[in-house]
Design a protein around this motif. Structure first.
Motif, PDB file in Angstrom:
ATOM      1  N   MET A   9      63.906 -42.701 -46.310  1.00  0.00           N
ATOM      2  CA  MET A   9      64.074 -42.344 -44.913  1.00  0.00           C
ATOM      3  C   MET A   9      65.308 -41.472 -44.772  1.00  0.00           C
ATOM      4  O   MET A   9      66.323 -41.728 -45.421  1.00  0.00           O
ATOM      5  CB  MET A   9      64.276 -43.668 -44.165  1.00  0.00           C
ATOM      6  CG  MET A   9      64.299 -43.567 -42.694  1.00  0.00           C
ATOM      7  SD  MET A   9      64.436 -45.227 -42.031  1.00  0.00           S
ATOM      8  CE  MET A   9      62.793 -45.791 -42.234  1.00  0.00           C
ATOM      9  N   ASP A  10      65.230 -40.430 -43.955  1.00  0.00           N
ATOM     10  CA  ASP A  10      66.414 -39.614 -43.718  1.00  0.00           C
ATOM     11  C   ASP A  10      67.412 -40.407 -42.877  1.00  0.00           C
ATOM     12  O   ASP A  10      67.025 -41.306 -42.134  1.00  0.00           O
ATOM     13  CB  ASP A  10      66.038 -38.320 -42.979  1.00  0.00           C
ATOM     14  CG  ASP A  10      65.308 -37.349 -43.886  1.00  0.00           C
ATOM     15  OD1 ASP A  10      65.206 -37.635 -45.091  1.00  0.00           O
ATOM     16  OD2 ASP A  10      64.843 -36.308 -43.383  1.00  0.00           O
ATOM     17  N   ALA A  11      68.682 -40.006 -42.964  1.00  0.00           N
ATOM     18  CA  ALA A  11      69.714 -40.782 -42.280  1.00  0.00           C
ATOM     19  C   ALA A  11      69.944 -40.313 -40.848  1.00  0.00           C
ATOM     20  O   ALA A  11      70.689 -40.924 -40.101  1.00  0.00           O
ATOM     21  CB  ALA A  11      71.017 -40.681 -43.065  1.00  0.00           C
ATOM     22  N   ASP A  12      69.294 -39.219 -40.454  1.00  0.00           N
ATOM     23  CA  ASP A  12      69.667 -38.586 -39.184  1.00  0.00           C
ATOM     24  C   ASP A  12      68.906 -39.122 -37.975  1.00  0.00           C
ATOM     25  O   ASP A  12      68.928 -38.510 -36.915  1.00  0.00           O
ATOM     26  CB  ASP A  12      69.463 -37.068 -39.297  1.00  0.00           C
ATOM     27  CG  ASP A  12      68.058 -36.723 -39.751  1.00  0.00           C
ATOM     28  OD1 ASP A  12      67.244 -37.650 -39.908  1.00  0.00           O
ATOM     29  OD2 ASP A  12      67.770 -35.529 -39.958  1.00  0.00           O
ATOM     30  N   LEU A  13      68.217 -40.249 -38.148  1.00  0.00           N
ATOM     31  CA  LEU A  13      67.451 -40.888 -37.059  1.00  0.00           C
ATOM     32  C   LEU A  13      66.248 -40.059 -36.622  1.00  0.00           C
ATOM     33  O   LEU A  13      65.680 -40.308 -35.578  1.00  0.00           O
ATOM     34  CB  LEU A  13      68.343 -41.184 -35.844  1.00  0.00           C
ATOM     35  CG  LEU A  13      69.462 -42.207 -36.072  1.00  0.00           C
ATOM     36  CD1 LEU A  13      70.461 -42.161 -34.923  1.00  0.00           C
ATOM     37  CD2 LEU A  13      68.882 -43.606 -36.203  1.00  0.00           C
ATOM     38  N   GLN A  14      65.850 -39.059 -37.431  1.00  0.00           N
ATOM     39  CA  GLN A  14      64.637 -38.306 -37.097  1.00  0.00           C
ATOM     40  C   GLN A  14      63.396 -39.100 -37.485  1.00  0.00           C
ATOM     41  O   GLN A  14      62.323 -38.859 -36.955  1.00  0.00           O
ATOM     42  CB  GLN A  14      64.643 -36.933 -37.786  1.00  0.00           C
ATOM     43  CG  GLN A  14      65.648 -35.963 -37.181  1.00  0.00           C
ATOM     44  CD  GLN A  14      65.391 -34.532 -37.602  1.00  0.00           C
ATOM     45  OE1 GLN A  14      65.846 -34.110 -38.664  1.00  0.00           O
ATOM     46  NE2 GLN A  14      64.672 -33.781 -36.798  1.00  0.00           N
ATOM     47  N   ASP A  15      63.571 -40.027 -38.465  1.00  0.00           N
ATOM     48  CA  ASP A  15      62.461 -40.893 -38.865  1.00  0.00           C
ATOM     49  C   ASP A  15      62.648 -42.253 -38.207  1.00  0.00           C
ATOM     50  O   ASP A  15      63.759 -42.761 -38.136  1.00  0.00           O
ATOM     51  CB  ASP A  15      62.457 -41.093 -40.387  1.00  0.00           C
ATOM     52  CG  ASP A  15      62.349 -39.772 -41.132  1.00  0.00           C
ATOM     53  OD1 ASP A  15      61.677 -38.866 -40.616  1.00  0.00           O
ATOM     54  OD2 ASP A  15      62.952 -39.662 -42.214  1.00  0.00           O
ATOM     55  N   ALA A  52      63.935 -35.768 -32.358  1.00  0.00           N
ATOM     56  CA  ALA A  52      64.909 -34.684 -32.476  1.00  0.00           C
ATOM     57  C   ALA A  52      66.181 -35.243 -33.102  1.00  0.00           C
ATOM     58  O   ALA A  52      66.483 -36.428 -32.977  1.00  0.00           O
ATOM     59  CB  ALA A  52      65.209 -34.103 -31.105  1.00  0.00           C
ATOM     60  N   ARG A  53      66.914 -34.406 -33.817  1.00  0.00           N
ATOM     61  CA  ARG A  53      68.169 -34.842 -34.405  1.00  0.00           C
ATOM     62  C   ARG A  53      69.132 -35.219 -33.282  1.00  0.00           C
ATOM     63  O   ARG A  53      69.336 -34.446 -32.350  1.00  0.00           O
ATOM     64  CB  ARG A  53      68.764 -33.688 -35.226  1.00  0.00           C
ATOM     65  CG  ARG A  53      69.469 -34.149 -36.468  1.00  0.00           C
ATOM     66  CD  ARG A  53      70.012 -32.962 -37.232  1.00  0.00           C
ATOM     67  NE  ARG A  53      69.959 -33.169 -38.676  1.00  0.00           N
ATOM     68  CZ  ARG A  53      70.829 -33.928 -39.334  1.00  0.00           C
ATOM     69  NH1 ARG A  53      71.785 -34.557 -38.694  1.00  0.00           N
ATOM     70  NH2 ARG A  53      70.722 -34.057 -40.638  1.00  0.00           N
ATOM     71  N   LYS A  54      69.721 -36.422 -33.405  1.00  0.00           N
ATOM     72  CA  LYS A  54      70.580 -36.880 -32.315  1.00  0.00           C
ATOM     73  C   LYS A  54      72.022 -36.442 -32.549  1.00  0.00           C
ATOM     74  O   LYS A  54      72.702 -35.962 -31.654  1.00  0.00           O
ATOM     75  CB  LYS A  54      70.489 -38.410 -32.259  1.00  0.00           C
ATOM     76  CG  LYS A  54      71.014 -39.017 -30.991  1.00  0.00           C
ATOM     77  CD  LYS A  54      70.496 -40.445 -30.872  1.00  0.00           C
ATOM     78  CE  LYS A  54      71.189 -41.211 -29.773  1.00  0.00           C
ATOM     79  NZ  LYS A  54      70.838 -42.638 -29.830  1.00  0.00           N
TER      80      LYS A  54
END
Ligand code: UDP
Ligand code: MG
Length: 332
Positions: free
Chosen positions: A103-109, A211-213
């Motif tokens: 999982m990506d860390a940027d909260l996009q997933d 979206a990237r937060k």
């Protein structure tokens, strides 16, 4: 399971979540809390492995703090930034769970997808399930090349049912991540790597994309150029990596043969004209002479490249490395 409980023993872990990250300090606490919520609600035994890819912000301090609050959090940190593939590879080597989720860390997933991704591996029998961000929250400059890129990847890899090779959200049977090696920028082609290693049950699940937060993307437009080059490399090594002579030798010999015939034709034509008292000129005046010369030189170079390739393969330590799935009455 409460956050105070001790970390699970390796053999009990159902899910290992691997999160590669580079300068994502703002997102990490939210991500950890969300994953924990999902795991506790579904009573999964789990571990989260944060792989800090040489962040220059406070990501590692945040991970240290999170690991003190939640014993299921593990972390590993590179001294410098190597890239997403090396981070994933390092995380994979450390997983202990039966199912591995990246999982990506940027909260996009969204971690809410975890239970279904887990179920598809354990119940539906997939080796790998890739997320598909059907509705994307990315700029058009990224979504259009992405569509093209995926169409090419589908064609070259022969994995026809995948729409989104590069989705960060994926789940794997543990054996898959222990048998593939993700290096360079190859994270874009993990399903292809898995297929080349013999894991052919590859599925897809439509996932929510957000979206990237915080922060910004770490990849520019050069991702597409690198992506295509890597695809060519994978296709070539997958097909001819173990037998380079079959490619270079074949084309080299063919080119040499064509050049050789052309040289004979040019030479014979001149001798014929000389013999019959016709008008004749120097062979170097004929364009065929140059075509013959170049194809003969290029042909022998290619043949030589194949030969050197074979010598390299012969010395490779993995030349006799095969993926064995079953064996009966093994003496080992
Ligand atoms: N990432 C990483 N190392 C890098 C670049 C990115 O570990 O050198 C991580 C990044 O922190 C994120 C994931 O890879 O967790 C995906 O990156 P990003 O969100 O920038 O890619 P995009 O969503 O734009 O494809
Ligand atoms: Mg992202």
């Amino acid at each position: 399971m409460s956050t105070e409980t001790a970390p699970c023993k390796g053999e009990d872990i159902q899910i290992s979540v691997v999160v590669p990250l580079y300068n994502e300090e703002e997102s990490l606490p939210e991500l950890e809390a969300w994953i924990r919520r999902v795991m506790e609600a579904n009573k999964f035994t789990y571990e989260i492995i944060f792989v800090n890819d040489g962040s220059t912000d406070h990501s590692w301090e945040v991970i240290e703090k999170l690991s003190k609050q939640n014993p299921h959090v593990r972390g590993v940190s590179f001294r410098r930034n190597y890239g997403k593939s090396p981070a994933l590879n390092t995380g994979f080597a450390r997983t202990r769970g039966k199912v591995v989720i990246t999982m990506d860390a940027d909260l996009q997933d969204s971690p809410d997808e975890i239970p279904e991704l887990y179920r598809m591996i354990t119940e539906d029998g997939y080796d790998l399930v890739s997320g598909y961000k059907q509705k994307r929250y990315d700029p058009l400059s990224k979504t259009i090349p992405t569509k093209l890129f995926n169409a090419t990847a589908r064609k070259v890899s022969g994995i026809k049912n995948l729409h989104d090779f590069n989705c960060g959200l994926k789940s794997y049977r543990s054996a898959v991540v222990k048998h593939i090696e993700v290096y360079g920028d190859m994270h874009r082609y993990i399903p292809y790597l898995a297929k080349l290693a013999g894991f052919s049950r590859i599925g897809e699940k439509v996932v929510e994309h957000r979206a990237r937060k915080y922060g910004k993307t770490k990849f520019g437009l050069d991702r597409f150029i690198h992506g295509y080059l890597d695809l060519a490399t994978l296709w070539f090594t997958g097909k001819f990596g173990g037998r380079p002579m079959h490619f270079f030798g074949l084309w080299g010999s063919l080119m040499f043969f064509v050049g050789f015939i052309a040289a004979i034709v040019v030479g014979c034509a001149k001798l014929y004209n000389m013999y019959h008292g016709n008008h004749y000129t120097l062979v170097t005046n004929s364009p065929y002479f140059y075509i013959a010369l170049t194809t003969m030189i290029l042909g022998s170079q290619m043949f030589l490249a194949g030969f050197i390739g074979e010598l390299i393969v012969r010395n490779s330590t993995t030349r006799n490395h095969y993926e064995i799935e079953y064996e009966i009455n093994s003496t080992k």
